[in-house]
Design an enzyme around this catalytic site. Structure first.
Site, PDB file in Angstrom:
ATOM      1  N   ASP A   1     -17.626   3.838  13.241  1.00  0.00           N
ATOM      2  CA  ASP A   1     -16.480   3.872  12.332  1.00  0.00           C
ATOM      3  C   ASP A   1     -15.876   2.479  12.213  1.00  0.00           C
ATOM      4  O   ASP A   1     -15.243   1.984  13.151  1.00  0.00           O
ATOM      5  CB  ASP A   1     -15.453   4.881  12.857  1.00  0.00           C
ATOM      6  CG  ASP A   1     -14.285   5.101  11.910  1.00  0.00           C
ATOM      7  OD1 ASP A   1     -14.207   4.413  10.873  1.00  0.00           O
ATOM      8  OD2 ASP A   1     -13.444   5.965  12.212  1.00  0.00           O
TER       9      ASP A   1
ATOM     10  N   GLU B   1       0.821  -1.219   0.000  1.00  0.00           N
ATOM     11  CA  GLU B   1       0.000   0.000   0.000  1.00  0.00           C
ATOM     12  C   GLU B   1       0.851   1.264   0.000  1.00  0.00           C
ATOM     13  O   GLU B   1       2.060   1.215   0.253  1.00  0.00           O
ATOM     14  CB  GLU B   1      -0.907  -0.004   1.235  1.00  0.00           C
ATOM     15  CG  GLU B   1      -0.123  -0.127   2.534  1.00  0.00           C
ATOM     16  CD  GLU B   1      -0.912   0.313   3.755  1.00  0.00           C
ATOM     17  OE1 GLU B   1      -1.437   1.444   3.743  1.00  0.00           O
ATOM     18  OE2 GLU B   1      -0.980  -0.459   4.712  1.00  0.00           O
TER      19      GLU B   1
ATOM     20  N   LYS C   1      -6.101   9.986   0.995  1.00  0.00           N
ATOM     21  CA  LYS C   1      -6.139   8.628   1.559  1.00  0.00           C
ATOM     22  C   LYS C   1      -7.326   7.904   0.933  1.00  0.00           C
ATOM     23  O   LYS C   1      -8.473   8.310   1.120  1.00  0.00           O
ATOM     24  CB  LYS C   1      -6.286   8.709   3.086  1.00  0.00           C
ATOM     25  CG  LYS C   1      -6.430   7.358   3.767  1.00  0.00           C
ATOM     26  CD  LYS C   1      -6.558   7.521   5.281  1.00  0.00           C
ATOM     27  CE  LYS C   1      -6.976   6.214   5.937  1.00  0.00           C
ATOM     28  NZ  LYS C   1      -7.195   6.357   7.384  1.00  0.00           N
TER      29      LYS C   1
ATOM     30  N   LYS D   1      -4.603  -2.853  14.025  1.00  0.00           N
ATOM     31  CA  LYS D   1      -3.907  -1.818  14.796  1.00  0.00           C
ATOM     32  C   LYS D   1      -4.567  -1.658  16.165  1.00  0.00           C
ATOM     33  O   LYS D   1      -5.775  -1.577  16.286  1.00  0.00           O
ATOM     34  CB  LYS D   1      -3.888  -0.508  14.015  1.00  0.00           C
ATOM     35  CG  LYS D   1      -2.832  -0.577  12.902  1.00  0.00           C
ATOM     36  CD  LYS D   1      -2.528   0.762  12.297  1.00  0.00           C
ATOM     37  CE  LYS D   1      -3.621   1.249  11.393  1.00  0.00           C
ATOM     38  NZ  LYS D   1      -3.951   0.352  10.285  1.00  0.00           N
TER      39      LYS D   1
END
Ligand code: PSU
Ligand code: MN
Length: 295
Positions: free
Chosen positions: A136, A25, A84, A157
């Site tokens: 989210d 990425e 992004k 993460k």
């Protein structure tokens, strides 16, 4: 294929020949580290893939096209001004001619389109803390659910809600393999994560499971690789996530904001661990890709 997706020559040759290719990425390059560290990490990840015997295919949007495989100069264009991109943003970014950095979800979308089966990254996105206010959830999860790609990462993460993310992975039918570990790594920390769905001792076994999963019509898989060095930054994460909420950072801004706060507040320690784990994951992704090519 139209001009929308442009493959570098070595990437195209490798895909056509059924040889090892690893998708990488560009969000980690543009937004995961302060400049100039992002580009350095990106180049190091590419080197690690090559050392493992595979071709790196770093993906980003440049000059009106989705580019699969970048030169060093092209990689350097992915700085903090790059957009992004989640899966939804790829087409609009290319049409507009903007510079767009791919998240895991966007890479998976492109990998599916061109037939790349393995990706390496730091950590995947997931359910953010505080769900459902705000609700989210990273588009990485849905992309994994619909893309037949194995993603080598150090788990999700740890700024996320890890139990909720683990449940979502199960619901979506996404295997969580553990590379020589019984628990899914917590990004900065190898220990204390949820159980994996299956432990694997080597790259060949991971490749055989992935291939069998795809034979059944299954899609994405996660291969959790413990970080080479662990640090416990649970308290710093709490503070940084609270700061994001307090200062009104939301949506796509949360992950880059929290990572930057951690890098700063840990005196660069999280940056070093993040770099090391991302490079190690690229290397293991290379090994799995080689194993897949030789099944
Ligand atoms: N791994 C890292 N650093 C990063 C990321 C992964 O070590 O910055 C990026 C990936 O691009 C991933 C994104 O898709 O974080 C998740 O963002 P969000 O939670 O907004 O979906
Ligand atoms: Mn989000």
């Amino acid at each position: 294929m139209s001009d929308l997706i442009q493959l570098a020559d070595d990437v195209r040759a490798s895909i056509v020949a059924g040889e090892a290719v690893v998708a990488l990425e560009t969000t980690i390059v543009a937004h995961g580290f302060p400049a100039p560290h992002g580009v350095e990490v990106g180049l190091e990840m590419e080197r690690a893939v090559r050392e493992a015997g595979a071709i790196p295919a770093t993906i980003g949007v440049l000059d009106g096209a989705i580019r699969v495989g970048l030169t060093d100069d092209e990689l350097a264009r992915f700085d903090a001004t790059a957009l992004k991109l989640g899966p939804r943003d790829l087409a609009a970014c290319a049409v507009a001619g903007d510079v767009g950095a791919t998240t895991v979800g966007a890479v998976l979308t492109v990998a599916r389109a061109v037939g790349i089966r393995v990706m390496g990254t730091g950590g995947i996105g997931g359910v953010h803390r505080g769900y459902p206010s705000p609700p989210d959830v990273s588009a990485d999860l849905v992309a994994l659910a619909i893309s037949p790609v194995l993603v080598v990462c150090s788990g999700a993460k740890s700024l996320l809600d890890i139990p909720a993310t683990t449940e979502q992975l199960e619901t979506l039918g996404i295997p969580t393999l553990g590379y020589r570990t019984d628990t899914l790594p917590l990004f900065y920390d190898a220990a204390g994560g949820p159980p994996v769905s299956r432990r694997v001792e080597n790259a060949t076994l991971a490749a055989r499971i992935a291939s069998s999963h795809w034979e059944l019509g299954g899609c994405g898989l996660v291969l959790g690789n413990p970080p080479p060095e662990s640090i416990d930054v649970a308290e710093l994460i709490e503070e940084a996530v609270a700061d994001a909420a307090r200062t009104g950072v939301s949506g796509q801004g949360v992950t880059p904001f929290v990572l930057a706060q951690l890098h700063e507040r840990s005196g660069g320690r999280t940056r070093e661990v993040n770099r090391a784990l991302a490079v190690a994951n690229a290397r293991l992704a290379g090994a799995v890709s080689v194993a897949l090519a030789h099944l």
